[in-house]
Write an enzyme that holds these catalytic residues in place. Structure first.
Site, PDB file in Angstrom:
ATOM      1  N   THR A 151      31.925   8.341   0.415  1.00  0.00           N
ATOM      2  CA  THR A 151      30.736   8.557  -0.411  1.00  0.00           C
ATOM      3  C   THR A 151      30.426  10.054  -0.421  1.00  0.00           C
ATOM      4  O   THR A 151      31.172  10.858   0.136  1.00  0.00           O
ATOM      5  CB  THR A 151      29.529   7.783   0.159  1.00  0.00           C
ATOM      6  OG1 THR A 151      29.082   8.428   1.373  1.00  0.00           O
ATOM      7  CG2 THR A 151      29.891   6.335   0.473  1.00  0.00           C
ATOM      8  N   CYS A 152      29.307  10.408  -1.023  1.00  0.00           N
ATOM      9  CA  CYS A 152      28.941  11.828  -1.074  1.00  0.00           C
ATOM     10  C   CYS A 152      28.590  12.370   0.309  1.00  0.00           C
ATOM     11  O   CYS A 152      28.658  13.577   0.548  1.00  0.00           O
ATOM     12  CB  CYS A 152      27.780  12.047  -2.036  1.00  0.00           C
ATOM     13  SG  CYS A 152      26.299  11.095  -1.634  1.00  0.00           S
ATOM     14  N   GLN A 184      27.567   0.475  -1.385  1.00  0.00           N
ATOM     15  CA  GLN A 184      28.880   1.116  -1.223  1.00  0.00           C
ATOM     16  C   GLN A 184      29.744   0.376  -0.201  1.00  0.00           C
ATOM     17  O   GLN A 184      30.961   0.266  -0.357  1.00  0.00           O
ATOM     18  CB  GLN A 184      28.684   2.581  -0.833  1.00  0.00           C
ATOM     19  CG  GLN A 184      28.087   3.411  -1.967  1.00  0.00           C
ATOM     20  CD  GLN A 184      27.499   4.740  -1.507  1.00  0.00           C
ATOM     21  OE1 GLN A 184      27.079   4.870  -0.355  1.00  0.00           O
ATOM     22  NE2 GLN A 184      27.463   5.717  -2.393  1.00  0.00           N
ATOM     23  N   ALA A 227      25.044   9.726 -16.163  1.00  0.00           N
ATOM     24  CA  ALA A 227      24.099   8.612 -16.277  1.00  0.00           C
ATOM     25  C   ALA A 227      24.587   7.388 -15.507  1.00  0.00           C
ATOM     26  O   ALA A 227      24.300   6.258 -15.877  1.00  0.00           O
ATOM     27  CB  ALA A 227      23.888   8.257 -17.753  1.00  0.00           C
ATOM     28  N   GLY A 257      22.645   9.277 -11.439  1.00  0.00           N
ATOM     29  CA  GLY A 257      21.928   9.882 -12.556  1.00  0.00           C
ATOM     30  C   GLY A 257      20.743   9.052 -12.992  1.00  0.00           C
ATOM     31  O   GLY A 257      19.658   9.587 -13.279  1.00  0.00           O
TER      32      GLY A 257
END
Length: 544
Positions: A141-142, A212, A285, A289
């Site tokens: 993940t981020c 996730q 998006a 987003g």
């Protein structure tokens, strides 16, 4: 002391392994030191056991190979001799997690190791092709990239996975080793349970991580290597995450990465009227987003531009937020839109930067509403904004790691909620360990049935040969059914004593005792067929 121990997070344990243990009055620090010393003792014991067992196991395995002509590869044989003591002892395989997270590594390192979701199945297959890895899963993940594996040998498994990560990212092994965290078995399981509950996130209690973790299971279905142990671990983590959110207040008032990004922008423009009137561009998006847009609307921003490749996604958001003026722009107009914006949020899955320094350098000055400084708030990984843009006049760049400024607000309140969640995690960790213990009986069940079936077939053949060659098919079938019935009746009792409800501590303990007793009585531990099968599979896999 008990509460502190229960509340100790996975990353705290990892940090305890890296730093020297010094006398301290802090109970949490004492816990971390004793934990580190315990692991050192375990590693020493493991090395001693391997030395003691090495020659005998290698000799037995070599004997098996010598009987099979298709195991003539010298390199495979030598490799087996070296590794057999660690691969095929009576100890079960270990759960290992190796990773980098927002708590241990910079965004520059994490983005090099980030593995896009479409590449997870291939990564699992590559990991399981390593000599000491049986099962694998990837959580990227981020905020983190974590590799979960079932390793036949802890030491060699960690070495192989670290080398794989180095090759994948281009980072030297020495650099990865400085910043990775490493946990085994129950500590690895607890860490994943903390992750799925939002306790290990940059923003404590954020809920997106649970989705996730669910995606890991969804992607892993049907992939060879996403086996029963790893699948069971992640499915249990989903249960833990749901339970924590249901039974505690950790999610109430919790902020996500997206909302923290909006809060950061608001902190940089302290006047609410100026923030609301600023020209805003949201790039992307998708899930992130959409959350950014919703949080901007909640802050009072009623007009913004959204750049996205897909118009339909933006149209769906417009339908949901009917009171907000959302202008869609295709990606072809991205630079033109950014040149007219004061605040730019980037949240796409692009692996290449969308904004470069030379491009942004030609932009006109931002609105005087925000004192002429254009804000880039990049919550993507890999990053969408070239960080060197922040060095130029009239632009500031913030990324995920800069959100800590927002996260620290109200941290004490969220930590109190986290302690409630840790009680649930401790309970679920015990349940998972019991489930995993119950799996130990499965090989014994298979070997006992195979042992009985071999005897049945030998005796059946003797019986039929005595009856002569002209025995009717019906008679053969009756005798075969009779032998099966006798074997099944005889095995019924032992099989029942090898199955149990893993939630019952007494039954689980008795079941494991029964398993060891049956292994000794029938000599199942010395049966090399199971070992030979694993050796054959690994050697054949290495040839392909």
């Amino acid at each position: 002391m008990a509460a502190t121990a229960v509340g100790c997070s996975g990353r705290f344990k990892a940090e305890a392994l890296r730093r020297p243990c010094k006398p301290s009055t802090s109970s949490a620090y004492s816990f971390s030191c004793s934990y580190a010393r315990g692991l050192v003792r375990l590693e020493r014991r493991e090395r001693f056991v391997r030395c003691e067992l090495g020659s005998s196991v290698s000799g037995s395995a070599s004997g098996v190979l010598g009987q099979r002509s298709d195991f003539s590869s010298v390199s495979a044989l030598e490799q087996l001799k070296i590794n057999s003591a660690e691969r095929y002892t009576k100890e079960r395989s270990s759960i290992v997690v190796i990773g980098l997270s927002v708590h241990t590594a910079s965004i520059e390192m994490r983005e090099k190791l980030a593995i896009p979701e479409p590449e997870w199945p291939q990564a699992i297959r590559e990991l399981c092709s390593l000599n000491h890895i049986e099962e694998a899963a990837v959580l990227s993940t981020c905020n983190r990239t974590e590799i979960y594996v079932i390793a036949l040998s802890q030491h060699r498994g960690v070495k192989e996975v670290t080398e794989w990560m180095s090759k994948k990212s281009g980072l030297p092994v020495s650099e990865l080793s400085k910043h990775r965290f490493l946990l085994y078995n129950n500590d690895a399981a607890e860490h994943l349970f903390e992750v799925s509950s939002g306790l290990d996130s940059l923003v404590l209690g954020e809920g997106q991580i649970l989705a996730q973790v669910k995606q890991v299971v969804k992607v892993g279905q049907g992939v060879v290597g996403f086996g029963r142990n790893i699948s069971g671990l992640f499915k249990h983590a989903i249960t833990v995450g749901k339970r924590v959110r249901t039974e505690t207040c950790i999610a109430s008032g919790a902020v996500s990465v997206s909302s923290a990004a909006v809060e950061l922008a608001a902190m940089k423009i302290p006047e609410p009227a100026e923030f609301v009137s600023a020209r805003i561009l949201v790039v992307g998006a998708g899930k992130m987003g959409k959350l950014v847009i919703k949080h901007l609307a909640a802050k009072g921003c009623q007009k913004m531009t959204v750049a996205n490749r897909n118009r339909d996604k933006v149209a769906a958001i417009c339908e949901e937020l009917k009171g907000v003026d959302i202008i869609f722009e295709p990606f072809d107009h991205l630079l033109a839109c950014a040149a007219q914006a004061d605040i730019i949020f980037t949240c796409t899955s692009s692996e290449m930067p969308l904004f470069l320094k030379e491009e942004v350098g030609s932009f006109p000055q931002a609105s005087q509403v925000i004192t002429g400084t254009r804000l880039f708030i990049d919550i993507s990984l890999p990053r969408n904004v070239d960080p060197s843009i922040g060095d130029s006049e009239g632009a500031k760049v913030y990324n995920i790691d800069d959100l800590k400024e927002v996260v620290n607000a109200n941290k004490e309140d969220r930590l109190r909620k986290a302690m409630e969640a840790q009680i649930i995690i401790a309970d679920e960790s015990r349940r998972f360990e019991e489930w995993r213990d119950s799996l130990e009986t499965v090989p014994t069940i298979k070997k006992l049935r195979a042992y009985a079936e071999r005897i049945r077939l030998v005796e059946l053949e003797k019986c039929l040969s005595k009856l002569g060659h002209d025995v009717p098919k019906k008679t053969k079938r009756v005798v075969d059914d009779l032998s099966r019935g006798i074997v099944n009746r005889l095995l019924h009792g032992p099989m029942e004593h090898l199955r149990c409800d893993s939630g019952n501590d007494r039954m689980l303990s008795e079941t494991l005792q029964n398993m060891h007793a049956l292994n000794r009585i029938f000599g199942l531990e010395t049966d090399m067929s199971f070992l030979e099968e694993k050796i054959r599979a690994k050697v054949e896999q290495s040839k392909r």
